[in-house]
Write an enzyme that holds these catalytic residues in place. Structure first.
Site, PDB file in Angstrom:
ATOM      1  N   ASN A 208     -14.765 -58.190  21.821  1.00 11.25           N
ATOM      2  CA  ASN A 208     -14.264 -57.539  24.078  1.00 11.25           C
ATOM      3  C   ASN A 208     -12.540 -56.586  23.545  1.00 11.25           C
ATOM      4  O   ASN A 208     -12.794 -57.265  22.554  1.00 11.25           O
ATOM      5  CB  ASN A 208     -14.047 -58.946  24.737  1.00 11.25           C
ATOM      6  N   LYS A 336     -12.902 -75.930  35.354  1.00 10.94           N
ATOM      7  CA  LYS A 336     -12.502 -75.101  34.455  1.00 10.94           C
ATOM      8  C   LYS A 336     -11.884 -76.011  33.695  1.00 10.94           C
ATOM      9  O   LYS A 336     -12.796 -77.323  32.666  1.00 10.94           O
ATOM     10  CB  LYS A 336     -12.395 -73.318  33.894  1.00 10.94           C
TER      11      LYS A 336
HETATM   12  N1  CTP Z   1     -13.071 -70.665  24.957  1.00  8.48           N
HETATM   13  C1  CTP Z   1     -13.522 -71.613  23.584  1.00  8.48           C
HETATM   14  N2  CTP Z   1     -15.120 -70.749  23.471  1.00  8.48           N
HETATM   15  C2  CTP Z   1     -15.569 -69.461  23.884  1.00  8.48           C
HETATM   16  C3  CTP Z   1     -15.120 -69.600  25.545  1.00  8.48           C
HETATM   17  C4  CTP Z   1     -13.574 -69.533  25.952  1.00  8.48           C
HETATM   18  O1  CTP Z   1     -12.666 -71.841  23.483  1.00  8.48           O
HETATM   19  N3  CTP Z   1     -17.134 -69.503  23.375  1.00  8.48           N
HETATM   20  C5  CTP Z   1     -11.788 -70.534  26.160  1.00  8.48           C
HETATM   21  C6  CTP Z   1     -10.925 -69.672  25.771  1.00  8.48           C
HETATM   22  O2  CTP Z   1     -10.288 -69.245  24.970  1.00  8.48           O
HETATM   23  C7  CTP Z   1     -10.775 -70.230  27.317  1.00  8.48           C
HETATM   24  C8  CTP Z   1     -11.946 -70.545  28.287  1.00  8.48           C
HETATM   25  O3  CTP Z   1     -12.489 -71.221  26.781  1.00  8.48           O
HETATM   26  O4  CTP Z   1      -9.228 -70.732  27.453  1.00  8.48           O
HETATM   27  C9  CTP Z   1     -12.153 -69.933  28.686  1.00  8.48           C
HETATM   28  O5  CTP Z   1     -13.308 -70.346  28.999  1.00  8.48           O
HETATM   29  P1  CTP Z   1     -14.466 -70.124  30.316  1.00  8.48           P
HETATM   30  O6  CTP Z   1     -15.188 -71.399  30.990  1.00  8.48           O
HETATM   31  O7  CTP Z   1     -15.739 -69.718  28.769  1.00  8.48           O
HETATM   32  O8  CTP Z   1     -14.018 -69.066  30.757  1.00  8.48           O
HETATM   33  P2  CTP Z   1     -14.462 -67.381  31.121  1.00  8.48           P
HETATM   34  O9  CTP Z   1     -14.375 -66.877  29.584  1.00  8.48           O
HETATM   35  O10 CTP Z   1     -13.669 -67.112  32.007  1.00  8.48           O
HETATM   36  O11 CTP Z   1     -16.401 -67.435  31.191  1.00  8.48           O
HETATM   37  P3  CTP Z   1     -17.423 -67.812  33.067  1.00  8.48           P
HETATM   38  O12 CTP Z   1     -16.378 -67.284  33.634  1.00  8.48           O
HETATM   39  O13 CTP Z   1     -17.692 -66.787  32.589  1.00  8.48           O
HETATM   40  O14 CTP Z   1     -17.034 -68.784  32.780  1.00  8.48           O
END
Ligand code: CTP
Length: 442
Positions: A208, A336
């Protein structure tokens, strides 16, 4: 308790007279104030004015050396708890950015180890010139704090940005900077940053657009404030952060392993990385040839690093996550926060111009367990410091801050009351930088 010394460098612009008010205000706040001037500055205001206000001689000539037992620019640099250059002319900004040292103000800037605070003032066209903007950018990247000029009628007759920030605003920045000095000493901060890469075949991958800039800014800020910092970084085009233990990872699985290992020693874990959420269920060990047709990829989820870290969270540890959102920032951020059992979520409003990936600025909402605070657009290094301020407040509430409060001198500990938003709105109005401008010249 010895008073912190603020060294004020005055360069040659019409706003030099405002430096007298600045020195007077700093004095009233209880700082020792030492003034350095360029020759050009003395054409706008007399050294005697500053000498009378500060009760210390003003140094203009680098080679005057009134005290043979010391070298003046080194002695004054060593004494500084902060070095403020106000006003900083376009010429001085250029010299600072390029390490030139041909007067007392710029020579001392190279010798100072304390934080450098620069308040530019000039004609609007000069201020907007790409050369000046590039110099400011170089200084920002190097960790200098820029107190943006305000807008209004300028001495040159133009109306626009270029007025020196109000002395009261510059004093607030000095106070904030001194308060933060060493307030993370004794704490271990682990930061994740950048994207991860999930290989499809030896030459292709899923990833990304994360630049890593926000996580690197947090690591830098935490290190500046005395923390022991470990930065777990995905592949980015940024230089290692000096003084920070760097661990480079490629995939989300690599990041998970590094994070779990680092977490055991962490007081604070800040998850600013954008790990790839999906990976090919199997990696090809040979390059997929076009002649084989369009490949069909089956993806699977990668581990959620932050969720895994959170499951192992021990008492006294503080966890901060990030969330990129385009709407309902607070609701989504809090979801979250609860889902991953975090102490703070930094919601990135990626729909805002100047916010999110790749840029040097960010507009975030800090979402805690019971309250949220929307911050204006600001540089990632400023965002980083405000996140760390909030982390310290959370840790103080949780009683896990150790002896940190004892390490502050009384003069360094002000402005600690009031919400972050309140404190910040005192410093700046949105989009205008750290000064509010308005009023008359310059
Ligand atoms: N994160 C992580 N490992 C992953 C994905 C995300 O540690 N595989 C962490 C990121 O560093 C960030 C947070 O989780 O601190 C983001 O949460 P996430 O639930 O993944 O949210 P988004 O990436 O924003 O995705 P979505 O909105 O689709 O849930």
């Amino acid at each position: 308790m010895e008073k912190p010394t603020v060294v004020v460098g005055v360069s040659g612009g019409i706003a030099a007279y405002k430096a007298a008010t600045l020195c007077s205000l700093l004095n009233k706040q209880g700082y020792e104030v030492r003034v350095l001037m360029t020759e050009h500055a003395t054409r706008f205001i007399q050294p005697l004015t500053f000498q009378s206000l500060t009760k210390h001689p003003v140094i203009v000539d680098t080679f005057a050396e009134p005290d043979p037992s010391e070298i003046a620019h080194i002695a004054v640099a060593d004494a500084a708890s902060a070095y403020v250059i106000a006003p900083a002319t376009a010429n001085v900004l250029g010299k600072l950015a390029h390490g030139l040292a041909d007067d007392m103000v710029t020579t001392t800037a190279l010798a100072v180890q304390a934080p450098l605070i620069v308040a530019p003032a000039m004609n609007v066209h000069m201020y907007e010139h790409p050369a000046v903007q590039e110099n400011l950018q170089v200084l920002r990247e190097r960790g200098a704090i820029i107190v943006d000029p305000g807008s209004g009628l300028l001495a040159c007759g133009y109306t626009g940005t270029g007025r020196l920030a109000e002395p009261e605003d510059i004093v607030r920045v000095v106070e904030a900077v001194l308060k933060r000095r060493r307030d993370l000493a004794g704490q271990t901060v682990v930061v994740t940053a950048g994207p991860t890469i999930e290989d499809i075949d030896p030459v292709r991958y899923l990833s990304n657009a994360s630049s890593g800039k926000m996580g690197y800014a947090i690591a830098q800020a935490a290190s500046n404030r005395g923390a022991k910092v470990r930065l777990l970084s995905g592949p980015v085009a940024l230089k290692p952060v000096p003084g920070v233990e760097m661990t480079y990872v490629r995939s989300t699985q690599d990041l998970l392993e590094a994070a779990l290992q680092a977490m055991s020693a962490a007081d604070v874990f800040i998850s600013a990385a954008a790990p790839a959420d999906f990976r090919p269920a199997s990696k090809l060990d040979h390059k997929w040839k076009k002649s084989q047709g369009v490949p069909v990829l089956t993806l699977e989820s990668t581990p959620d690093v932050l969720a895994a870290v959170s499951e192992r969270k021990k008492s006294g540890q503080t966890l901060v996550g990030f969330a990129a959102e385009t709407n309902q920032a607070v609701e989504n951020g809090r979801e979250k926060l609860n889902r991953k059992n975090l102490d703070l979520v930094v919601v990135n409003d990626v729909s805002e111009p100047g916010s999110g990936f790749a840029v040097d600025t960010n507009k975030v909402v800090l979402v805690g367990k019971d309250q949220s605070q929307a911050l204006p657009l600001m540089s990632k290094s400023e965002v980083a410091d405000l996140i760390l301020d909030e982390v310290l407040r959370i840790r103080a509430r949780q009683g896990s801050q150790g002896d940190v409060s004892k390490q502050r001198t009384p003069k360094e500990g002000f402005g600690n009351d009031g919400s972050l938003e309140e404190r910040f709105s005192k410093q700046r109005t949105p989009k205008e930088g750290l000064s509010s401008g308005g009023g008359q010249t310059p």
